[in-house]
Design an enzyme around this catalytic site. Structure first.
Site, short mmCIF file in Angstrom:
data_model
loop_
_atom_site.label_atom_id
_atom_site.label_comp_id
_atom_site.label_asym_id
_atom_site.label_seq_id
_atom_site.Cartn_x
_atom_site.Cartn_y
_atom_site.Cartn_z
N LYS A 53 -1.33 -36.19 -84.02
CA LYS A 53 -1.95 -36.24 -83.21
C LYS A 53 -2.51 -34.19 -83.04
CE LYS A 53 1.53 -39.08 -81.34
NZ LYS A 53 3.56 -39.63 -81.65
N GLN A 97 8.69 -36.52 -80.60
CA GLN A 97 8.63 -37.53 -81.54
C GLN A 97 9.67 -38.28 -81.72
OE1 GLN A 97 5.06 -38.55 -82.08
NE2 GLN A 97 5.97 -39.69 -83.74
N ASP A 120 3.51 -38.31 -72.43
CA ASP A 120 3.94 -39.60 -73.70
C ASP A 120 3.85 -40.76 -72.58
OD1 ASP A 120 4.06 -40.28 -76.05
OD2 ASP A 120 6.02 -38.94 -75.80
#
Ligand code: GUN
Length: 286
Positions: A53, A97, A120
């Site tokens: 990422k 995460q 997200d």
């Protein structure tokens, strides 16, 4: 008939090039899109994912910050970091995460992220926006599947889409996105009585279960589009999806491979969402 392959790497490259161009244009107007990625603990797979990422941000010209914490970090300390990032004007997207260590309530952490920075798309406000058709961030993996369908010029209007899997991160948002695109949607799951009877009716099948060979050739209508979200390993340790690729590609019209299908799209859509967050903020300031 042999299916045409939907090349997720090629679609990703194209979209990331567009992100890089829009990022350069936004920077020229004084705003650099910024993504903060928080990793707690040493999970090896998570370390690889966050590395990808951050690298993707760098390559497209976005600013990124990777914050790594020991697995012993307290929930209160993590919530305080998220709140600080919510207030940080250089950050337009916050990604914590998952999975988190067991002593931390992941849902509480997600709900602490400002919805305007929830790139997200995991916050209930983002899920609610998707459900009601309001503006908000779409979660990256199902959004990536929509982009793959767009890449082949596929018009979902009036088509029957069957989603296999009902997870909060993929199956459910996938069904809502397909619905928003005017498909007729069926959601199948572990308690579905006759999965094959459902998939045989489908013009589009999205397999998102996490089990190898969930979709076999006898379950697919000739010419159907097959999108494989699965990430599994076979007996030889080789990466494979939920679809019996070798056999299904002889029946389907279009199919995504694993690897090289949906996988690269998740990171790509994270970049798209972060850029859009920054563009929204720049518009609001103008
Ligand atoms: N863990 C595995 N995939 C993801 C993802 O897309 N977002 C976050 N936050 N954690 C993950």
């Amino acid at each position: 008939m042999t299916a045409q392959i939907i090349d997720g790497n090629a679609v990703s490259r194209q979209l990331r090039a567009e992100v890089a161009q829009r990022t350069a244009a936004l920077k020229a107007r004084g705003t650099t899109p910024g993504l903060a990625v928080i990793l707690v603990g040493e999970d090896p797979a998570s370390q690889v994912y966050v590395g990808k990422k951050v690298q993707a941000c760098e390559e497209a010209g976005l600013h990124s910050v990777l914050e790594k914490y020991d697995a012993s970090l307290t929930e209160a300390a993590l919530l305080a970091r998220v709140e600080a990032l919510n207030a940080d004007p250089s950050i337009h997207g916050i990604l914590v995460q998952l999975p988190l260590p067991r002593h931390i309530d992941a849902q509480k952490v997600i709900e602490t992220i400002a919805p305007s920075k929830d790139v997200d798309g995991f916050h209930v406000a983002s899920a609610g926006a998707l459900m009601t058709g309001l503006p908000g961030f779409w979660s990256c993996t199902p959004y990536g599947c929509i982009k793959l369908l767009e890449s082949i010029g596929y018009d979902l209007k009036g088509k029957h889409a069957v989603v296999i899997g009902r997870s909060n991160n993929v199956g459910k948002p996938m069904a809502l996105m397909l619905l928003q695109k005017n498909a007729t949607v069926t959601v199948c799951h572990s308690a579905t009585a006759d999965l094959k009877a459902m998939t045989l009716q489908a013009d589009v099948i999205v397999a998102a279960v996490g089990r190898r060979n969930t979709l076999t050739a006898d379950m697919v209508k000739p010419g159907a589009v097959v999108i494989d979200v699965g990430m599994n390993r076979n007996e030889q340790g080789k990466l494979c999806g939920d679809v019996d690729f070798a056999a299904v590609k002889e029946v389907a019209g279009w199919i995504t491979p694993v690897p090289g299908g949906v996988g690269p799209m998740t990171v790509t859509m994270l970049l798209v969402n972060t850029l859009e967050s920054a563009e929204r903020e720049a518009r609001a300031k103008a």
